[in-house]
Design a protein around this motif. Structure first.
Motif, PDB file in Angstrom:
ATOM      1  N   CYS A 254     -27.037  39.785  18.028  1.00  0.00           N
ATOM      2  CA  CYS A 254     -27.073  40.954  17.144  1.00  0.00           C
ATOM      3  C   CYS A 254     -26.161  42.018  17.732  1.00  0.00           C
ATOM      4  CB  CYS A 254     -28.511  41.485  17.003  1.00  0.00           C
ATOM      5  SG  CYS A 254     -29.233  42.069  18.550  1.00  0.00           S
TER       6      CYS A 254
ATOM      7  N   CYS B 289     -26.970  45.035  18.815  1.00  0.00           N
ATOM      8  CA  CYS B 289     -27.606  46.020  19.702  1.00  0.00           C
ATOM      9  C   CYS B 289     -26.867  46.116  21.026  1.00  0.00           C
ATOM     10  CB  CYS B 289     -29.053  45.618  19.992  1.00  0.00           C
ATOM     11  SG  CYS B 289     -30.127  45.778  18.575  1.00  0.00           S
TER      12      CYS B 289
ATOM     13  N   CYS C 101     -33.261  41.105  17.033  1.00  0.00           N
ATOM     14  CA  CYS C 101     -33.814  40.851  18.374  1.00  0.00           C
ATOM     15  C   CYS C 101     -35.303  41.161  18.446  1.00  0.00           C
ATOM     16  CB  CYS C 101     -33.019  41.583  19.449  1.00  0.00           C
ATOM     17  SG  CYS C 101     -32.828  43.344  19.206  1.00  0.00           S
TER      18      CYS C 101
END
Ligand SMILES: [Zn+2]
Length: 483
Positions: A25, A27, A45
């Motif tokens: 992802c 992040c 996540c």
């Protein structure tokens, strides 16, 4: 006790990869110690229903680099797999990992033990997976932080070729060094970014069969690795000698009690019900990608050490000390490229420069001394323009505030006094003023020469050329013997 048994040890090393974003992802990867909990998370996540992962290309690039550095064959066709288990730090109920088709296989790493013996440890596989969240147990409950959930994790699995705790430590130390050379992991073990899990068993000497193994979980220091492994070998030998059998289990290492303890009976691979991850396509690493990854590899520490001993005539100790950190090694390489003599430069770096950096709290990255300026200083020592003690003063100023050695020498009046006639006059004065010391020297107390040298150095305010002073003193004192 261990004479009857042969230790069989394999290591799994988990290394967080220093990418900007997580494995599947967008992040950010944040410091799991300092960042506020659950501030770098998203539906992917956190394992929300309906989320879809996307592969982080940079993480794969890092993994390929590590696999190449460890001499692995790179699998052009990779499959991600689901490893199913339930734990509160794993919100999806499975971890995305690789099983049958890892990124790298069939590698090897040579490690040198303190005595100089070298052994070759096989690398079974290098694969990518995602890290889990972090649990903190408090009175009455547990807290979970998902900042770490989905951080790219590299797993490096050795063959069971390791035979002692010391060898395990040497292997793991070398792996950490290579990961730092490749800039893929900081090596900060106290932050948990590098975790080591040895699996350990004994078998009767001469046997090819494997004994039952135990696994030590999440060791985060090399000392815990070496001591925990040795403890476990001794424990298992005692169990076998007592007629018992070793239970296959996961054990922890108690760092203050210095002993291992049982945690849980070990799962087998089939307990994880691995299957191909349906949410991700196969990962294809094409030849161009592999060529580019290979070209991006720096000179590795083993190659640097070999070059320092073979081409530059350094001792294995000096070579290892200079190659330990890539930035230091590259600074040393730049010194050699600037014309520094390897042995002299190594001596000055390992003794004086390291001491000064240590005292001043400087790293090689924020050292204001250019390799060229360092070489210029060593050249002045070699040319007799400044003596060793004065050169150390100059180097200290260079470490503090940069600057050109010639300018510092001139500004501080540190030029070495090498004028033979001037030194001879000073020495004649000292000899004339100290008839008793002269008589004792000529009477056999030759250690007094050092005292005379000290007097001459003082008379020149530390700037006399020590080699010249020694020669002149000896000549002039001996001349009195025959007179
Ligand atoms: Zn996320």
């Amino acid at each position: 006790m261990l004479n009857r048994y042969e230790p069989v040890i394999g290591l799994e090393i988990h290394a967080e990869l220093m990418t900007q974003s997580k494995m599947f992802c967008g992040c950010r990867v944040v410091d799991s110690v300092t960042a506020a909990p659950n501030t770098a998370v998203c539906p992917v996540c956190l394992g929300m229903p309906g989320m879809l992962p996307v592969i982080n290309r940079r993480a794969i690039d890092f993994a390929v680099r590590v696999a190449l550095a460890l001499g692995c064959d790179i699998q052009p066709h990779n499959i991600f797999a689901r490893k199913n288990y339930f734990y509160p730090d794993l919100p999806k109920g499975y971890q995305i990992s690789q099983y049958e088709l890892p990124i790298g296989r069939h590698g090897a790493l040579d490690v040198t033990l303190p005595g100089g013996r070298t052994s070759r440890i096989g690398i079974r596989r290098v694969h990518i997976e995602e890290d889990t969240g972090k649990l903190t147990h408090r009175d009455g409950g547990s807290l979970v932080d998902y900042n770490r959930s989905g951080v790219p994790l590299l797993e490096i699995v050795s063959e069971p070729d390791i035979r002692s705790g010391e060898e395990a430590r040497a292997y793991a130390t070398r792996i950490r060094q290579i990961l730092r050379y490749l800039d893929v992991n900081s090596g900060d073990m106290e932050k948990g970014v590098l975790r080591i899990e040895p699996n350990i068993s004994l078998r009767p000497r001469g046997s090819d069969a494997f004994g039952t193994r135990t696994e030590l979980k999440n060791l985060n220091s090399f000392r815990a690795l070496a001591d925990g492994t040795d403890y476990e070998l001794t424990r298992q030998a005692a169990v076998l000698d007592g007629g018992g059998r070793v239970i296959q289990e996961t054990r922890g290492w108690h760092d203050t009690r210095r002993e291992t303890f049982s945690q849980r009976v070990k799962e087998e691979a089939e307990d994880y019900r691995y299957f191909a991850e349906p949410d991700l396509p196969p990962l294809l690493i094409d030849p161009d990608w592999m060529v580019a990854a290979r070209a991006a590899l720096p000179e590795l520490p083993q190659a640097k050490e070999a070059r320092y001993t073979d081409a530059h005539g350094l001792s294995p100790y000096e070579a290892a000390a200079l190659a330990e950190d890539r930035a230091v090694a590259e600074w040393f390489d730049a010194v050699i490229a600037a014309g520094g003599r390897p042995k002299t430069a190594a001596n000055w770096i390992l003794n004086d420069l390291f001491r000064l950096m240590n005292e001043r709290g400087r790293s090689i990255a924020d050292l204001p001394v250019s390799p060229a300026a360092f070489v210029a200083l060593l050249g002045r020592v070699e040319g007799g323009e400044v003596n060793g003690a004065s050169a150390r003063e100059v180097l200290a100023e260079m470490v503090d505030s940069g600057g050109d050695p010639a300018a510092i020498i001139a500004a501080r009046g540190l030029s070495q006094l090498s004028d033979e006639a001037a030194l001879a006059a000073i020495i004649d004065g000292i000899i004339a003023a100290n008839p008793d010391a002269v008589a004792n020297y000529l009477g056999g107390k030759e250690s007094l020469l050092a005292w005379f040298v000290g007097q001459a150095m003082r008379a020149t305010r530390g700037q006399g050329n020590p080699a010249l002073i020694n020669r002149l003193l000896r000549e002039r004192l001996e001349a009195r013997r025959s007179a």
